[in-house]
Design a protein around this motif. Structure first.
Motif, PDB file in Angstrom:
ATOM      1  N   ALA A 202     -58.544  29.313  -3.501  1.00  0.00           N
ATOM      2  CA  ALA A 202     -58.199  30.011  -2.255  1.00  0.00           C
ATOM      3  C   ALA A 202     -57.166  31.105  -2.515  1.00  0.00           C
ATOM      4  O   ALA A 202     -57.283  32.226  -1.998  1.00  0.00           O
ATOM      5  CB  ALA A 202     -57.674  29.009  -1.216  1.00  0.00           C
ATOM      6  N   LEU A 203     -56.167  30.784  -3.333  1.00  0.00           N
ATOM      7  CA  LEU A 203     -55.125  31.773  -3.626  1.00  0.00           C
ATOM      8  C   LEU A 203     -55.676  32.914  -4.480  1.00  0.00           C
ATOM      9  O   LEU A 203     -55.286  34.078  -4.309  1.00  0.00           O
ATOM     10  CB  LEU A 203     -53.943  31.091  -4.327  1.00  0.00           C
TER      11      LEU A 203
ATOM     12  N   GLU B 142     -57.623  35.357  -2.302  1.00  0.00           N
ATOM     13  CA  GLU B 142     -56.715  36.266  -1.609  1.00  0.00           C
ATOM     14  C   GLU B 142     -56.261  37.389  -2.551  1.00  0.00           C
ATOM     15  O   GLU B 142     -56.244  38.564  -2.180  1.00  0.00           O
ATOM     16  CB  GLU B 142     -55.494  35.495  -1.093  1.00  0.00           C
TER      17      GLU B 142
ATOM     18  N   ALA C  93     -59.022  40.037  -3.135  1.00  0.00           N
ATOM     19  CA  ALA C  93     -59.244  40.933  -1.995  1.00  0.00           C
ATOM     20  C   ALA C  93     -58.128  41.960  -1.889  1.00  0.00           C
ATOM     21  O   ALA C  93     -58.372  43.149  -1.657  1.00  0.00           O
ATOM     22  CB  ALA C  93     -59.359  40.123  -0.706  1.00  0.00           C
ATOM     23  N   ARG C  94     -56.882  41.509  -2.118  1.00  0.00           N
ATOM     24  CA  ARG C  94     -55.751  42.441  -2.039  1.00  0.00           C
ATOM     25  C   ARG C  94     -55.819  43.467  -3.165  1.00  0.00           C
ATOM     26  O   ARG C  94     -55.530  44.654  -2.959  1.00  0.00           O
ATOM     27  CB  ARG C  94     -54.428  41.680  -2.136  1.00  0.00           C
TER      28      ARG C  94
ATOM     29  N   VAL D 297     -61.724  42.299   2.736  1.00  0.00           N
ATOM     30  CA  VAL D 297     -60.976  41.120   3.194  1.00  0.00           C
ATOM     31  C   VAL D 297     -61.754  39.874   2.806  1.00  0.00           C
ATOM     32  O   VAL D 297     -62.981  39.896   2.688  1.00  0.00           O
ATOM     33  CB  VAL D 297     -60.714  41.112   4.725  1.00  0.00           C
ATOM     34  N   ALA D 298     -61.029  38.784   2.593  1.00  0.00           N
ATOM     35  CA  ALA D 298     -61.653  37.522   2.210  1.00  0.00           C
ATOM     36  C   ALA D 298     -60.934  36.378   2.912  1.00  0.00           C
ATOM     37  O   ALA D 298     -59.713  36.378   2.989  1.00  0.00           O
ATOM     38  CB  ALA D 298     -61.576  37.337   0.693  1.00  0.00           C
ATOM     39  N   THR D 299     -61.715  35.442   3.421  1.00  0.00           N
ATOM     40  CA  THR D 299     -61.154  34.348   4.221  1.00  0.00           C
ATOM     41  C   THR D 299     -61.870  33.055   3.888  1.00  0.00           C
ATOM     42  O   THR D 299     -63.090  33.040   3.734  1.00  0.00           O
ATOM     43  CB  THR D 299     -61.371  34.630   5.728  1.00  0.00           C
ATOM     44  N   ILE D 300     -61.100  31.973   3.770  1.00  0.00           N
ATOM     45  CA  ILE D 300     -61.707  30.641   3.727  1.00  0.00           C
ATOM     46  C   ILE D 300     -61.301  29.968   5.028  1.00  0.00           C
ATOM     47  O   ILE D 300     -60.153  29.564   5.206  1.00  0.00           O
ATOM     48  CB  ILE D 300     -61.239  29.846   2.494  1.00  0.00           C
TER      49      ILE D 300
END
Lengths: 412, 412
Positions: free
Chosen positions: A249-250, A253, A256-257, A264-267
């Motif tokens: 997950a980290l 992030e 994407a940054r 953008v990326a989201t879980i």
């Protein structure tokens, strides 16, 4: 068009939004109107009466889209509109603003005696949110021909109810017109919507002219470690699925940054099993949602995230699996319509900026059919898909005025 | 004692374990016997008949502990035993081994004509797992006086059923003896149990002599960020609760590894809200489980984890909250009993090592009452609290023999 004096009926605009906000309102303030549900039908029925009251000619089509026509004649129509269905416990503006705002815009044009060369059609798209059937943006997919009507009718919800059966309870009377637009039937499309992000607010701007709708890749992910006793298993003998998933997950992030450019990326879905407080997690099931405004950037994001998945698992002896849930290509908007929105904003004396829509909208499919773009108004605190979704009344009014001026130019 | 020729009846040992494994077996292989349930009562009834068959004098106490006495006289008793209740979908050895093994050990001693100076009492502790009532190790807490019998009777399960009412359905006949041991009543306690971790297997050892039972701190944790639209919210404007919680989870692992000395830390419960695939997580609810074999180390672990919690949230504008669920102090075992176990292992020609129990057992409370220790046998693959929990038959037999020799020395 800039010479028109447009006066939006703000009281009416706010009152209509308030009526809709009470349909499907839950105990904690969120609004839930699943596509083709009782609540969705009630909201739609209200809008139908509003269309009739505004002097629009109302029709409905094979998949349940509702359309209200202002003006007449054989010219290709200018379409505008949005949706009434919501995410679970959603807000009051995502969707309704683009419908109520369109009717108020058309009424304002009518009051100044504007007579469109091309008819303006206000459309209530069916099933934009993907929260009931397997997919969203159903109504616009039908109109644009992106998906065949038969395929839409065959969609099934989580309880096994088909779209076709759900539609039969929707309460339309009279014949249904074909959903799919004929060649040359639609001249242009524009949708008024809340930004759902915080950029306009952060820059104290009133209007966003959307230049592209970001594409989307969603992947189902599994992390398979080994459930074991939290006390008896030394740290170095663990295969903790949660820690592998946390590392991933980290990393998602970070990727994407690092890529930037609107990626953008989201879980958002992340479930840990078995979930006992004294059991080392043996399995995590998650969904990652990746978005970017250009196809190459979206692919780069997806490739790097997939590579990171394997790495995150390997380091801990946790195996990983992934499968593609959906990929939607980014949709560039039409330069002519974008420029029209910018002129309309200037005529209304409000500040605008060009921006990307990270969220998918019906406009994505309409852009496959005809020149299209979107008008964004600020979202307070950047909040959306939640009960706190809000926009200042003056900003709503300004958005309607810009829509009215845009429609006037496109319809002339 | 080392001169005794001890022959464990391996067939009987395995058969008894097999009978118990079928009581409460679920469709996916796991065994579920909640404390004082129908299944727990059935297992207990089987063990009662076994005790009678083995010539033990059976009694039961106020909280439902079952006891079978081998030998007689007024000397302080040597106690041994474990529990029959399980975690949901648990394994077949956690608990039953220490009861079946004790009966087989006593039978083996009987066969060689061993006549104990002190009576040996095999105990079936009630409610060791915490999966039904608010706490576990209930039976040993009553015998040691750690918790008053009245407080135990007043415990309530998740469905509102009191321990007292559940106990009335447990099927004991005749008078109940007091649960709490009188001063001087118990000479020593020893419990045979599966390791539930992978250290013995990794070092190819047969027996663990437990020197301490790790203490425990469990904290409820909340991460409060901001739910928002996955597409429309730029990375730099997010307050993603999942990412804050992921950072924390990895930091907790790092702290436990850095401290070493038997410290372990686990986040087993970890729930992400609202959980929509296209919604940035606004909240995570988790429980962290911290263990260490010494009080000072446990406090250091807890302090550093609490500090890490705040740091993980601050970096992302995610607020955090924590509350203590429980703290159990570590329990050092008795050097004399540990040494007795080591001598017994040597006499049985099996390799042993001193080790810590990361899991809590009834022995923790018994150690408050009398000199106590535990005998561990290897867990295949280090697995426990799951259907895959297993130990090789020869290792089970060797564990029983070491228990028999330990009891013989303690009872002489």
């Amino acid at each position: 068009m800039s010479s028109l004096t447009i006066q939006i009926d703000r009281t009416r605009l706010l009152a209509d939004l308030e009526v809709l906000a009470e349909i499907g309102r839950g105990s904690e303030g969120g609004i839930t109107r699943r596509a083709l549900s009782k609540e969705d039908a009630a909201a739609r029925n209200y809008m139908k009466q509003r269309m009739v009251g505004a002097g629009l000619t109302v029709t409905h089509d094979e998949v349940g889209n509702l359309r209200g026509r202002f003006g007449s004649g054989e010219h290709a129509v200018v379409m505008t509109g949005s949706h009434l269905d919501t995410v679970p416990a959603g807000g009051r503006l995502d969707g309704p603003l683009g419908i109520v705002g369109a009717i108020c815009a058309v009424e304002a044009l009518g009051r100044v005696g504007f007579s469109p060369k091309r008819p303006v059609e206000v459309v209530v798209f069916v099933g934009e949110e993907g929260s009931r059937f397997r997919r969203g943006t159903i109504g616009s997919a039908a109109i644009s021909g992106h998906v065949e009507v038969e395929a839409i009718h065959a969609l099934v919800d989580g309880e096994g109810i088909s779209f076709r059966d759900a539609l039969s309870t929707y309460g339309d009377e009279g014949p249904r017109r074909p959903a799919r637009a004929r060649k040359g039937e639609v001249h242009a499309f524009v949708e008024l919507h809340v930004e759902q992000g915080g950029l306009l607010e952060a820059e104290a701007l009133d209007i966003g002219a959307v230049t592209a709708i970001a594409g989307l890749v969603q992947r189902q992910l599994s992390f398979l470690g080994e459930a074991n006793h939290a006390g008896a298993t030394p740290m170095h003998l663990r295969h903790d699925a949660l820690l592998a998933a946390s590392t991933f997950a980290l990393e998602v992030e970070r990727i994407a940054r690092e890529l930037g450019g609107g990626a953008v990326a989201t879980i958002g879905k992340f479930e840990v099993f078995p979930g006992g407080k004294n059991i080392i997690p043996g399995r995590v099931e998650a969904i990652c949602d990746l978005r970017a405004p250009a196809a190459a950037l979206l692919s780069a994001l997806d490739d790097r995230v997939c590579a990171a998945l394997g790495t995150a698992g390997q380091a801990r002896g946790v195996s990983t699996r992934e499968s593609l849930l959906q990929r939607v290509e980014p949709g560039p908007m039409d330069e002519r319509v974008i420029a029209t929105i910018e002129r309309a904003a200037a005529a209304a004396h409000v500040k605008s900026k060009r921006m990307i829509s990270g969220a998918i909208h019906d406009t994505l499919h309409m852009a496959e059919l005809c020149p299209s773009a979107m008008i964004f108004v600020p979202s307070t605190g950047g909040r959306s898909h939640c009960p706190e979704e809000e926009t200042a009344p003056e900003a709503l009014e300004r958005g309607c005025e810009v829509l009215a001026r845009t429609l006037a130019e496109l319809a002339s």
